[in-house]
Design an enzyme around this catalytic site. Sequence first.
Site, short mmCIF file in Angstrom:
data_model
loop_
_atom_site.label_atom_id
_atom_site.label_comp_id
_atom_site.label_asym_id
_atom_site.label_seq_id
_atom_site.Cartn_x
_atom_site.Cartn_y
_atom_site.Cartn_z
CE LYS A 206 -3.85 -3.39 28.29
NZ LYS A 206 -4.18 -3.80 29.67
CD GLU A 212 1.78 10.44 27.99
OE1 GLU A 212 1.84 10.80 29.18
OE2 GLU A 212 0.92 9.63 27.56
N GLY A 267 0.74 -2.97 32.57
CA GLY A 267 1.84 -2.40 31.80
C GLY A 267 3.20 -2.67 32.41
NE ARG A 268 2.35 -1.74 38.72
CZ ARG A 268 1.07 -1.44 38.49
NH1 ARG A 268 0.74 -0.83 37.36
NH2 ARG A 268 0.14 -1.74 39.36
CD GLU A 353 2.27 2.57 37.17
OE1 GLU A 353 2.28 3.70 36.67
OE2 GLU A 353 2.45 1.53 36.50
CG HIS A 384 33.13 8.28 44.99
ND1 HIS A 384 34.31 8.56 45.65
CD2 HIS A 384 33.27 7.03 44.47
CE1 HIS A 384 35.14 7.53 45.51
NE2 HIS A 384 34.53 6.59 44.81
CE LYS A 512 -2.05 7.68 31.68
NZ LYS A 512 -2.40 6.29 31.24
#
Length: 547
Positions: A206, A212, A267-268, A353, A384, A512
């Site tokens: 954005k 990153e 974002g999510r 989040e 398992h 951050k």
Amino acid sequence: MSNLTSLPSWQALTEHADEIKQSHMKAMFESDPARAQRYGISAAGLRLDYSKNRLNDATLSLFEQLAEECQLEQQRQAMFDGVAVNHTEQRAVLHTALRSHDTSPLLVDGEDVRAEITSTLDKMAAFVASVHQGEWRGYTDQPFTDVVSIGIGGSFLGPKIMAEALKPYWRKGLNCHYVANVDGTAISEKLKKLNPETTLFVMSSKSFTTQETLTNTLTARDWFMANGGPEEAIGQHFVAVTSNVPAAIQFGIDADNIFPMWDWVGGRYSMWSAIGLPIALQIGFEQFRHLLDGAEAMDTHFRTAPVTQNMPVMMAMMAVWYTNFFDSGSHVVLTYDHYLRGLPAYIQQLDMESNGKGVNNHNQAVDYHTGPVIWGGEGTNGQHAYHQLIHQGSGVIPADFILPLNSHNPLGRHHAMLAANCFGQTQALMAGKTLEEAHQELLDKGVDPQAADALAPHKVMPGNKPSNTLLMDKLTPATLGALVALYEHRTFVQGVIWQINSFDQWGVELGKVLGNSVLDDLESATPRLNQDASTVELIKIFRKGEI
């Protein structure tokens, strides 16, 4: 006592939970042969069987009362109408508008966002078509064979997991790769396999400054130029999804290949927007449209169905039920489909989040649990491994089992065996095995009675472990869209009940900010080293480069 815990419905649910805890689901099924038919919901191509839960009609009635007292209907309408329900950031929450065919005005800050949504979808469709038809090519006039999507958080996880889930719909000749981690190994391993002449990069940020994402994009540009790509061709090989158009243009991206992001989409919740461009490139825009349509069908169901026949609402209410009245600290998502193996991680980010909050909408610290740990994996592998904890652990871990009725790859008995394992697990969790049954089972196998006495307690499974089963005819873009929208709305409803803001994520920001400060000290010739003693020591060790 908080606003929530003082509600009459909450008080009644507290008393009711004490009653339900004395009942076993196995007995509930024995006394009510029609339980499975009554406790099921169908919507948007999905079928939810929630009969294997520790509830009855009285529980559902109290769920309805709780929804009313928490003003769920009003809060839901406010979200769809574009009210700033993200009150800490003063933002509307309109991911639902991205997949809606509604053309009526929808105003955000006095502007109708419908037109911009439509123009963005049209722009995406045109770009995808130009790549697929070989009209948009690399600097040596070769068609693109690979797309590298660079993002972080929802800008990475949504496209990656949805494209992975829809592999049967991939277009031949174009492969998408995903990079998020700032660990240099992540992008290095991707770039080793690629040809710069036929690689297209999609950068999603954005602000165009996300640490990153920007770092990985700069590395990709350096790789492109170091391997023969001319600087003037950056615009051919890099496109961006961002709201910072000037920064993208300065980077070298053509203004015509910059796709917008909006503050009213978190974002999510953003895979339905231009953030989903890698999905559309991988499966084609027509199939991407089906993904949106499936989500819209779930939106319609969510807006119109009454509480006890509303799939997202019921799933949310049950999550609250177990989190707050059964002290369940986690929720497991079990996907009985290889293509859906990444879905638990997607739901993990979406839920944790969104609802990992400790302050309510009245600016008060909550005195109840919110946001359980979401985890899970692929069936039958988990049977398992961690299913042991679900079956015989001392706590309550609600489970969602997800299964398509038809496989994209029918092969002998495989799918029937997969379904048998899925249904058998839910049955075992519900019914369990008593001490008497375990003891007799050992005797029937010829075990010495004294040894059977000692071993039988270890083979007891108490049962009464809750689970939902979600079915679909087949995993398609439409059913996947409905499934993701289901969990989005489930997350929202939980937030409404818990009286928290599901759409901010201030907890992400602190790390951050502190990380940037640490980075300065890691790289500076004259580090300040003004952090806590532990962090300072770690910085010194890192700068030294050895233990």
